[in-house]
Design an enzyme around this catalytic site. Sequence first.
Site, PDB file in Angstrom:
ATOM      1  N   LYS A 210      15.183  49.171  30.358  1.00  0.00           N
ATOM      2  CA  LYS A 210      14.335  48.726  30.625  1.00  0.00           C
ATOM      3  C   LYS A 210      13.897  49.790  29.597  1.00  0.00           C
ATOM      4  O   LYS A 210      14.724  50.740  28.683  1.00  0.00           O
ATOM      5  CB  LYS A 210      13.649  48.811  32.398  1.00  0.00           C
ATOM      6  CG  LYS A 210      14.182  48.400  33.202  1.00  0.00           C
ATOM      7  CD  LYS A 210      13.605  48.537  34.419  1.00  0.00           C
ATOM      8  CE  LYS A 210      14.340  47.082  35.206  1.00  0.00           C
ATOM      9  NZ  LYS A 210      13.511  47.793  36.560  1.00  0.00           N
ATOM     10  N   ARG A 245      22.113  48.156  39.338  1.00  0.00           N
ATOM     11  CA  ARG A 245      22.074  47.482  38.737  1.00  0.00           C
ATOM     12  C   ARG A 245      22.031  47.117  37.147  1.00  0.00           C
ATOM     13  O   ARG A 245      21.158  47.860  37.146  1.00  0.00           O
ATOM     14  CB  ARG A 245      21.241  46.391  39.583  1.00  0.00           C
ATOM     15  CG  ARG A 245      20.269  44.611  39.701  1.00  0.00           C
ATOM     16  CD  ARG A 245      19.177  44.533  40.118  1.00  0.00           C
ATOM     17  NE  ARG A 245      19.001  43.155  39.185  1.00  0.00           N
ATOM     18  CZ  ARG A 245      18.199  43.359  38.079  1.00  0.00           C
ATOM     19  NH1 ARG A 245      17.990  44.011  37.281  1.00  0.00           N
ATOM     20  NH2 ARG A 245      18.103  41.814  38.021  1.00  0.00           N
TER      21      ARG A 245
END
Length: 267
Positions: A210, A245
């Site tokens: 991200k 994750r």
Amino acid sequence: MIWKCKDKNIEYGSKILVMGIVNVTPDSFSDGGKWYGADNAVNHALQLVDDGADILDFGAQSTRPGYTEISPEEEWSRLERVLPRVREKIDIPISVDTYFPQVAQKAIDAGADIINDVSGVFNEDMAQIVKDTGCGWVIMHNGSGGCKEVKTFFEDITEKCRRFSIESNQLCLDMGIGFGKDYEQNLELIANVPDYKIQGYPLLLGTSRKRVIGTSSGQSDPAQRVYGNIAADTTAILGGTDIIRIHDVKNEKQGILTAQELKKWIR
């Protein structure tokens, strides 16, 4: 401690769980539709299991900044080409990343065990599916906020679930890194897990590739952010995160396992 997901009891706490990501999308920010084709997606999912994933998480709608929402019908059309084929080959839990109740129900019918819901709201239709099927439910904070706001949200959403008669051990909480939060809020949440973690509920961290990792590490290519991710994962694990994750299971699991061992020595 046990997270109940249909007929699977997932142990967490003593072991950090790795959730491997399979994007069945043509427009993912992280892998550019690399696994959009059904055969590619199935093969990639099986490789993630071989690499050490404890859970697989399938997403058929990109939630990148500025994404265009697709219909539930389109989302399911992407998933139904992949889920049954993977389910018949593996025994580990399968998660589906959706906020559409109708997609959630079809995914569970096709063998999914967990609904990973990024909506950030208590949807009674989704809650009813979770209650009726006994599946696991990942509930994410979606929006601006730091530790205080996330903790308030967690307390509120778990109370709503309790009133709806959903068992607490079906729930998993996610602080929502990158979803409506600015750079500083993301870093605050990664670095201060004890300030908002609710005891009795597994906590999931999703920072993989991200923007916060790209900004902090100076790495513009999402696929090359593995080292920044390991640093963020380690910090969160030492703070009490239970599930990570990630896209790159093979390489990042080294950092996760090391952080898991280091945590045992914290006094």
